[in-house]
Design a protein around this motif. Structure first.
Motif, PDB file in Angstrom:
ATOM      1  N   ASP A 176       3.226  -7.364   2.653  1.00  0.00           N
ATOM      2  CA  ASP A 176       3.481  -6.455   3.777  1.00  0.00           C
ATOM      3  C   ASP A 176       3.972  -5.080   3.332  1.00  0.00           C
ATOM      4  O   ASP A 176       3.753  -4.088   4.026  1.00  0.00           O
ATOM      5  N   LEU A 177       4.603  -5.019   2.155  1.00  0.00           N
ATOM      6  CA  LEU A 177       5.074  -3.709   1.682  1.00  0.00           C
ATOM      7  C   LEU A 177       3.888  -2.813   1.318  1.00  0.00           C
ATOM      8  O   LEU A 177       3.883  -1.611   1.602  1.00  0.00           O
ATOM      9  N   VAL A 178       2.856  -3.416   0.720  1.00  0.00           N
ATOM     10  CA  VAL A 178       1.655  -2.645   0.377  1.00  0.00           C
ATOM     11  C   VAL A 178       0.965  -2.196   1.664  1.00  0.00           C
ATOM     12  O   VAL A 178       0.598  -1.032   1.841  1.00  0.00           O
ATOM     13  N   ARG A 179       0.842  -3.132   2.599  1.00  0.00           N
ATOM     14  CA  ARG A 179       0.192  -2.832   3.882  1.00  0.00           C
ATOM     15  C   ARG A 179       0.932  -1.700   4.598  1.00  0.00           C
ATOM     16  O   ARG A 179       0.334  -0.712   5.040  1.00  0.00           O
ATOM     17  N   ALA A 180       2.263  -1.833   4.683  1.00  0.00           N
ATOM     18  CA  ALA A 180       3.058  -0.829   5.398  1.00  0.00           C
ATOM     19  C   ALA A 180       2.984   0.524   4.694  1.00  0.00           C
ATOM     20  O   ALA A 180       2.983   1.574   5.345  1.00  0.00           O
ATOM     21  N   SER A 181       2.906   0.517   3.357  1.00  0.00           N
ATOM     22  CA  SER A 181       2.838   1.793   2.627  1.00  0.00           C
ATOM     23  C   SER A 181       1.546   2.533   2.959  1.00  0.00           C
ATOM     24  O   SER A 181       1.555   3.750   3.179  1.00  0.00           O
ATOM     25  N   TYR A 182       0.422   1.805   3.003  1.00  0.00           N
ATOM     26  CA  TYR A 182      -0.836   2.462   3.391  1.00  0.00           C
ATOM     27  C   TYR A 182      -0.729   3.019   4.805  1.00  0.00           C
ATOM     28  O   TYR A 182      -1.141   4.144   5.084  1.00  0.00           O
ATOM     29  N   GLU A 183      -0.166   2.221   5.705  1.00  0.00           N
ATOM     30  CA  GLU A 183      -0.067   2.670   7.100  1.00  0.00           C
ATOM     31  C   GLU A 183       0.819   3.918   7.196  1.00  0.00           C
ATOM     32  O   GLU A 183       0.478   4.891   7.858  1.00  0.00           O
ATOM     33  N   ALA A 184       1.977   3.869   6.509  1.00  0.00           N
ATOM     34  CA  ALA A 184       2.947   4.963   6.643  1.00  0.00           C
ATOM     35  C   ALA A 184       2.446   6.244   5.973  1.00  0.00           C
ATOM     36  O   ALA A 184       2.533   7.332   6.549  1.00  0.00           O
ATOM     37  N   PHE A 185       1.902   6.121   4.749  1.00  0.00           N
ATOM     38  CA  PHE A 185       1.550   7.349   4.023  1.00  0.00           C
ATOM     39  C   PHE A 185       0.264   7.984   4.547  1.00  0.00           C
ATOM     40  O   PHE A 185       0.135   9.205   4.555  1.00  0.00           O
ATOM     41  N   ALA A 186      -0.683   7.157   5.009  1.00  0.00           N
ATOM     42  CA  ALA A 186      -1.882   7.758   5.609  1.00  0.00           C
ATOM     43  C   ALA A 186      -1.569   8.234   7.029  1.00  0.00           C
ATOM     44  O   ALA A 186      -2.277   9.073   7.575  1.00  0.00           O
ATOM     45  N   GLY A 187      -0.490   7.700   7.613  1.00  0.00           N
ATOM     46  CA  GLY A 187      -0.134   8.039   8.990  1.00  0.00           C
ATOM     47  C   GLY A 187       0.877   9.171   9.057  1.00  0.00           C
ATOM     48  O   GLY A 187       0.601  10.298   8.635  1.00  0.00           O
ATOM     49  N   PHE A 188       2.096   8.853   9.515  1.00  0.00           N
ATOM     50  CA  PHE A 188       3.034   9.935   9.833  1.00  0.00           C
ATOM     51  C   PHE A 188       3.509  10.712   8.609  1.00  0.00           C
ATOM     52  O   PHE A 188       3.810  11.903   8.713  1.00  0.00           O
ATOM     53  N   HIS A 189       3.567  10.054   7.434  1.00  0.00           N
ATOM     54  CA  HIS A 189       4.050  10.782   6.247  1.00  0.00           C
ATOM     55  C   HIS A 189       3.164  11.984   5.924  1.00  0.00           C
ATOM     56  O   HIS A 189       3.657  13.024   5.481  1.00  0.00           O
ATOM     57  N   THR A 190       1.852  11.828   6.087  1.00  0.00           N
ATOM     58  CA  THR A 190       0.968  12.964   5.820  1.00  0.00           C
ATOM     59  C   THR A 190       0.607  13.695   7.116  1.00  0.00           C
ATOM     60  O   THR A 190       0.203  14.859   7.078  1.00  0.00           O
ATOM     61  N   GLY A 191       0.821  13.023   8.253  1.00  0.00           N
ATOM     62  CA  GLY A 191       0.551  13.659   9.550  1.00  0.00           C
ATOM     63  C   GLY A 191       1.371  14.930   9.723  1.00  0.00           C
ATOM     64  O   GLY A 191       0.921  15.896  10.334  1.00  0.00           O
ATOM     65  N   VAL A 192       2.579  14.933   9.146  1.00  0.00           N
ATOM     66  CA  VAL A 192       3.434  16.111   9.303  1.00  0.00           C
ATOM     67  C   VAL A 192       2.764  17.354   8.706  1.00  0.00           C
ATOM     68  O   VAL A 192       2.899  18.458   9.231  1.00  0.00           O
ATOM     69  N   TYR A 193       1.976  17.176   7.639  1.00  0.00           N
ATOM     70  CA  TYR A 193       1.304  18.340   7.036  1.00  0.00           C
ATOM     71  C   TYR A 193       0.074  18.739   7.849  1.00  0.00           C
ATOM     72  O   TYR A 193      -0.242  19.920   7.959  1.00  0.00           O
ATOM     73  N   GLY A 211       9.310   3.270  14.289  1.00  0.00           N
ATOM     74  CA  GLY A 211      10.477   2.535  13.782  1.00  0.00           C
ATOM     75  C   GLY A 211      10.089   1.273  13.019  1.00  0.00           C
ATOM     76  O   GLY A 211      10.670   0.956  11.976  1.00  0.00           O
ATOM     77  N   ALA A 212       9.086   0.561  13.516  1.00  0.00           N
ATOM     78  CA  ALA A 212       8.735  -0.719  12.888  1.00  0.00           C
ATOM     79  C   ALA A 212       8.169  -0.495  11.485  1.00  0.00           C
ATOM     80  O   ALA A 212       8.585  -1.155  10.526  1.00  0.00           O
ATOM     81  N   VAL A 213       7.250   0.467  11.352  1.00  0.00           N
ATOM     82  CA  VAL A 213       6.647   0.671  10.024  1.00  0.00           C
ATOM     83  C   VAL A 213       7.662   1.307   9.070  1.00  0.00           C
ATOM     84  O   VAL A 213       7.683   1.001   7.865  1.00  0.00           O
TER      85      VAL A 213
END
Ligand SMILES: C[S@@+](CC[C@H](N)C(=O)[O-])C[C@H]1O[C@@H](n2cnc3c(N)ncnc32)[C@H](O)[C@@H]1O
Length: 340
Positions: A105-122, A142-144
């Protein structure tokens, strides 16, 4: 296939501009593509569908309700060169790296977070710079965020168990307790202790109550829905050990001294406040996280060690040397003791 470019042409191409910048842009681009390939593999459900066993493209298209089988086939070929799936006899199955993406789940969540809001800010920075309303990742993701943060839990647990062994607390406080995992760790490490967890978010508070109940710690722990800036509410008595983990950056910088003073006032003489937080450092992830916080609605930012230590001192506490607690991450533990 034979290669027909000459070394001289390659040198000419590299010399035509900034060779290092060109190579870096290419490498960054490839990393971005890999990130989005993994995230799309999860987001489209393709990787999860492939998990169920060798399947043809037509099988997968049917299972996923895909209209464009040709596009699915092309995407599977991308996943294949990214080492996430493999093809044998026209049937697709997960490669070992793909299995890790769907089952860890950590790998799954990392893909979700970094392709999502982490890079969405840019992607949205232009609008944010122009004054668009702040992002709501902290509220909506919050969940991810919690799933990605799970990577650091073992390191925080080490520090916590050490603090409990040193303080032998009879009462512990977890300010901003989230899912209550650390409150549970403290109570488990201090078998005679009682604990109070506080969280502003009702869902988090409910989750923390469930965590305590599931671990048989419900009789020794209470969880309140409250603001850590208003700790006097419902927290009668003093605490020997208080934890403020991954919360301080949600509080506006000018309110942090009052927050720390409020917690210090609840400590018994000799009691310890343990602050765990990501800090502002001149490193990419720290600066990125600080930007992400500042882009949120509300007044959030990463603290720096000096102002945190100064605020702890101003709160009447004696801070120790901060310690880095996780490899490669700007995550610190800062303990401060109330003088007897
Ligand atoms: C990143 S989570 C950290 C949870 C837990 N302490 C940990 O380290 O795993 C931050 C938590 O702080 C809570 N929080 C943020 N601001 C708060 C405030 N002003 N008062 C109480 N809780 C707050 C959030 O609801 C969230 O559950």
């Amino acid at each position: 296939m034979a290669r027909m470019f000459s070394p001289r042409t390659l040198v000419t191409v590299l010399r035509a501009g900034n060779a290092a910048a060109r190579l870096r842009a290419t490498r960054d681009g490839q990393a971005a593509v890999r990130l989005h390939v993994g995230a799309a593999g999860l987001g489209t459900g393709v990787l999860d569908a492939v998990r169920d066993g060798p399947a043809t493209t037509a099988d997968l298209a049917r299972r996923l309700g895909v209209a464009r089988e040709d596009l699915l086939e092309a995407f599977l070929r991308v996943l294949s060169v990214a080492d996430l799936v493999r093809e044998e006899d026209a049937r697709w199955s997960l490669a070992p790296a793909g299995r890790a993406v769907v089952s860890d789940d950590l790998v799954r969540a990392s893909y979700e977070a970094f392709a999502g809001f982490h890079t969405g800010v840019y992607r949205e920075l232009d609008g944010l710079l122009a004054g668009a309303p702040g992002r709501r990742d902290v509220v909506e993701q919050g969940a991810v965020i919690a799933r990605v943060s799970a990577a650091f839990e073992p390191f925080v647990d080490d520090v916590l168990r050490e603090a409990v062994a040193e303080a032998s607390p009879r009462r512990v406080l977890d300010a901003g307790c989230g899912a209550g995992l650390q409150l549970a760790t403290m109570l488990a490490a201090a078998p005679g202790a009682e604990g109070v967890g506080i969280d502003l978010d009702e869902a988090a508070a409910a989750l923390a109550r469930r965590t305590l109940d599931d671990r048989g710690l419900g009789v020794r722990g209470r969880v309140l829905r409250a603001d850590v800036r208003d700790l006097a509410v419902g927290t009668a008595g003093t605490f020997d050990l208080a934890l403020l983990a991954n919360v301080v950056y949600y509080v506006p910088a000018e309110e942090r001294p009052a927050l720390l003073a409020g917690i210090a006032a609840l400590l018994a003489p000799g009691g310890t406040l343990l602050v765990v937080t990501t800090i502002a450092t001149p490193h990419l992830f720290s600066r990125h996280f600080d930007l992400l916080l500042r882009a949120q609605e509300g007044d959030m930012s990463l603290p720096d060690v000096d102002s945190l230590s100064a605020a702890l001192r101003a709160a009447g506490l004696l801070p120790r040397e901060p310690r880095r607690i996780a490899p490669g991450a700007p995550l610190i533990a800062l303990e401060a003791t109330r003088l007897r």
